[in-house]
Every structure is written in C-alpha cells, then in structure tokens.
Design a protein around this motif. Sequence first.
Motif, mmCIF file in Angstrom:
data_model
loop_
_atom_site.group_PDB
_atom_site.id
_atom_site.type_symbol
_atom_site.label_atom_id
_atom_site.label_comp_id
_atom_site.label_asym_id
_atom_site.label_seq_id
_atom_site.Cartn_x
_atom_site.Cartn_y
_atom_site.Cartn_z
ATOM 1 N N SER A 1 6.347 -6.528 -1.751
ATOM 2 C CA SER A 1 7.051 -5.737 -2.751
ATOM 3 C C SER A 1 8.480 -6.216 -2.892
ATOM 4 O O SER A 1 9.179 -6.442 -1.898
ATOM 5 N N LEU A 2 8.902 -6.369 -4.135
ATOM 6 C CA LEU A 2 10.284 -6.682 -4.476
ATOM 7 C C LEU A 2 10.797 -5.549 -5.353
ATOM 8 O O LEU A 2 10.129 -5.159 -6.319
ATOM 9 N N GLY A 3 11.957 -5.007 -5.008
ATOM 10 C CA GLY A 3 12.465 -3.874 -5.776
ATOM 11 C C GLY A 3 13.955 -3.934 -5.984
ATOM 12 O O GLY A 3 14.664 -4.745 -5.387
ATOM 13 N N GLY A 4 14.439 -3.035 -6.847
ATOM 14 C CA GLY A 4 15.871 -2.965 -7.118
ATOM 15 C C GLY A 4 16.216 -1.738 -7.931
ATOM 16 O O GLY A 4 15.339 -0.942 -8.292
ATOM 17 N N ALA A 5 17.484 -1.582 -8.227
ATOM 18 C CA ALA A 5 17.953 -0.418 -8.970
ATOM 19 C C ALA A 5 17.716 -0.571 -10.465
ATOM 20 O O ALA A 5 17.380 0.395 -11.152
ATOM 21 N N ARG A 6 17.872 -1.789 -10.976
ATOM 22 C CA ARG A 6 17.653 -2.064 -12.399
ATOM 23 C C ARG A 6 16.843 -3.339 -12.520
ATOM 24 O O ARG A 6 17.363 -4.428 -12.251
ATOM 25 N N VAL A 7 15.614 -3.196 -12.908
ATOM 26 C CA VAL A 7 14.682 -4.322 -12.920
ATOM 27 C C VAL A 7 14.243 -4.623 -14.340
ATOM 28 O O VAL A 7 13.898 -3.710 -15.100
ATOM 29 N N ASP A 8 14.260 -5.904 -14.694
ATOM 30 C CA ASP A 8 13.837 -6.339 -16.024
ATOM 31 C C ASP A 8 12.848 -7.476 -15.857
ATOM 32 O O ASP A 8 13.234 -8.615 -15.584
ATOM 33 N N LEU A 9 11.556 -7.167 -15.984
ATOM 34 C CA LEU A 9 10.500 -8.134 -15.697
ATOM 35 C C LEU A 9 9.500 -8.236 -16.844
ATOM 36 O O LEU A 9 8.999 -7.222 -17.331
ATOM 37 N N LYS A 10 9.188 -9.466 -17.229
ATOM 38 C CA LYS A 10 8.109 -9.706 -18.180
ATOM 39 C C LYS A 10 6.838 -10.054 -17.404
ATOM 40 O O LYS A 10 6.893 -10.435 -16.235
ATOM 41 N N ASP A 11 5.705 -9.948 -18.077
ATOM 42 C CA ASP A 11 4.441 -10.266 -17.413
ATOM 43 C C ASP A 11 4.414 -11.711 -16.917
ATOM 44 O O ASP A 11 3.887 -12.000 -15.837
ATOM 45 N N THR A 12 4.976 -12.635 -17.709
ATOM 46 C CA THR A 12 4.993 -14.040 -17.299
ATOM 47 C C THR A 12 5.840 -14.231 -16.041
ATOM 48 O O THR A 12 5.552 -15.106 -15.210
ATOM 49 N N GLU A 13 6.869 -13.417 -15.896
ATOM 50 C CA GLU A 13 7.728 -13.521 -14.718
ATOM 51 C C GLU A 13 7.045 -12.950 -13.478
ATOM 52 O O GLU A 13 7.251 -13.449 -12.370
ATOM 53 N N ILE A 14 6.215 -11.928 -13.665
ATOM 54 C CA ILE A 14 5.431 -11.412 -12.542
ATOM 55 C C ILE A 14 4.467 -12.491 -12.056
ATOM 56 O O ILE A 14 4.259 -12.660 -10.854
ATOM 57 N N ALA A 15 3.904 -13.261 -12.984
ATOM 58 C CA ALA A 15 3.001 -14.352 -12.607
ATOM 59 C C ALA A 15 3.739 -15.405 -11.785
ATOM 60 O O ALA A 15 3.178 -15.968 -10.826
ATOM 61 N N MET A 16 4.987 -15.681 -12.117
ATOM 62 C CA MET A 16 5.790 -16.620 -11.331
ATOM 63 C C MET A 16 6.028 -16.073 -9.928
ATOM 64 O O MET A 16 5.941 -16.810 -8.937
ATOM 65 N N LEU A 17 6.303 -14.784 -9.848
ATOM 66 C CA LEU A 17 6.550 -14.164 -8.549
ATOM 67 C C LEU A 17 5.291 -14.169 -7.687
ATOM 68 O O LEU A 17 5.384 -14.238 -6.456
ATOM 69 N N GLU A 18 4.110 -14.105 -8.298
ATOM 70 C CA GLU A 18 2.859 -14.184 -7.533
ATOM 71 C C GLU A 18 2.774 -15.512 -6.791
ATOM 72 O O GLU A 18 2.384 -15.555 -5.606
ATOM 73 N N ILE A 19 3.146 -16.599 -7.467
ATOM 74 C CA ILE A 19 3.117 -17.918 -6.828
ATOM 75 C C ILE A 19 4.095 -17.951 -5.663
ATOM 76 O O ILE A 19 3.760 -18.394 -4.553
ATOM 77 N N ALA A 20 5.308 -17.458 -5.898
ATOM 78 C CA ALA A 20 6.334 -17.456 -4.851
ATOM 79 C C ALA A 20 5.928 -16.578 -3.677
ATOM 80 O O ALA A 20 6.151 -16.937 -2.508
ATOM 81 N N ALA A 21 5.315 -15.439 -3.969
ATOM 82 C CA ALA A 21 4.913 -14.508 -2.912
ATOM 83 C C ALA A 21 3.864 -15.121 -1.999
ATOM 84 O O ALA A 21 3.958 -15.029 -0.768
ATOM 85 N N ASN A 22 2.868 -15.746 -2.574
ATOM 86 C CA ASN A 22 1.812 -16.351 -1.752
ATOM 87 C C ASN A 22 2.342 -17.523 -0.939
ATOM 88 O O ASN A 22 1.947 -17.715 0.220
#
Length: 240
Positions: A137-158
């Motif tokens: 889980s990655l979190g914050g006070a003000r988050v601005d995420l697009k679906d394509t950016e979540i896909a990038m984070l999936e690669i980084a997370a794994n």
Amino acid sequence: MHHDTFLQLLEQIRDASDETAICGALLRLGGRFGLTQVLCGIVPKPDIPTPAARAQILFNRWPEQWFLRYFDEGHVQRDPVIHRVLTSERGFRWSDAIAQAPSRAADHVFGAAREHGLAEGVAIPVFNADGARGSLSLGGARVDLKDTEIAMLEIAANLAVETATAVAGHRKTARDLGLTTREYDCLRWTADGKTDRDIADLLGLAVRTVEDHGASLRRKLDAVNRAHLVTRAFRSGLLR
C-alpha cells in the motif's frame, strides 16, 4: 512520466540493498502522485497474534503511531482494502475498495488513517517467493492517480517485493556464515568500491574498526584480499 525516468526509478528499486533503500526508491516514484508512505507485507491469517502479524511485514515507511495502532486494534481483519487484495489481481484505489464494501468498520479504519495523513492511496496485490499473497500500500494526504499510473506502480511494487526477498535471503546467508550486521554492511560497501575511510564515514565508525571488520570478513570467507573477498561473497550468495 517519461519512460527513461521510470526505468531509472525501477533500477533504483532493483539495486536497493536494504529496506530503507527500497522504501526510498518506491517513494521517489510514488511521490510524483502524492504517495508519501508505504507499507508492504504478507496478509496475516485470521486471529494471528499481533507480534506474528507484524513479523510478516517486508518493508515499512508508515507513520509509526498508525502502524502500531493498525495492528494493535485489529484493523487488518476488517480493512476493506485487505479484503479486496485477497481476491484482486490488479492494483486499485483505497476509495474503490471502500465504495465496493461500505461499512461502519471501514469508516472507522479510514477515519483513523486520515488522522495520520493517509486520506487516499493505492493497494497492489503481491506475492512472496513461496506464493503467499501480500499487499503493498502506498498512501498520502492528497493523491492524484490515473489508471495507467497504477499499472506502473504494479510493476514497481512487484520488483520491490522481489528485491526485499533477495535482501532478506542475503542477510540470512550472512548469519549462516557467522557474519555480524556491521561486517555485512562493510562487505556491501567494499563491493561498491568504497575505501575503508569511505566506509568508516558512511557507517559512523573508526577506520581501525572498519579494517578489523575487513580482516574478520577475509578470515570467515577465506579470502586473501579485497578483490578476492568480493568474489567469494558473490559466489556464496551474499551479494547480487
């Protein structure tokens, strides 16, 4: 995000040598979207004791008070994000999990999280080397995420989980060979080409202490000099 920048950040995650470096690299990526905190661990089984649940954390840069409270108050068992992680194969926003399974318990969990600066975030299902399911889980006070950016984070997370697993394996190997934590730290910096003076400055040690650690390392790994030591360390699986 520019493709080359993303690849550079992935390389930082891949090359991280400890939990602090893994978290730092992930947050350099996530910070571009307002994600300032990270927590990753294997999802504990129901009714597992709190100490055992905490022991399954792979790496952590969560607000300390919220980290303790989350486990002590048993939020992990009623967190809608964790429930969705158990059935999802893709990353998702916390708010989507709450909307999918609204409840008083969910409101309580995320009301408490907001008190610690975690108003929104993204959760990504991950797996360790044994196939156990976990959550990053990655979190914050003000988050601005697009679906394509979540896909990038999936690669980084794994990639981060693979790195964390490898780091843990290397530390276990170091313990099996009788290396102390300081000796292992000195070994890593030696492999990075640092001098004894450099290592002393990096670790806050006296140069003579670093020299003693080096002599001990050469004795334990049956090496005759620094180059031979690094070679032996790679062959034994201490370094990657």
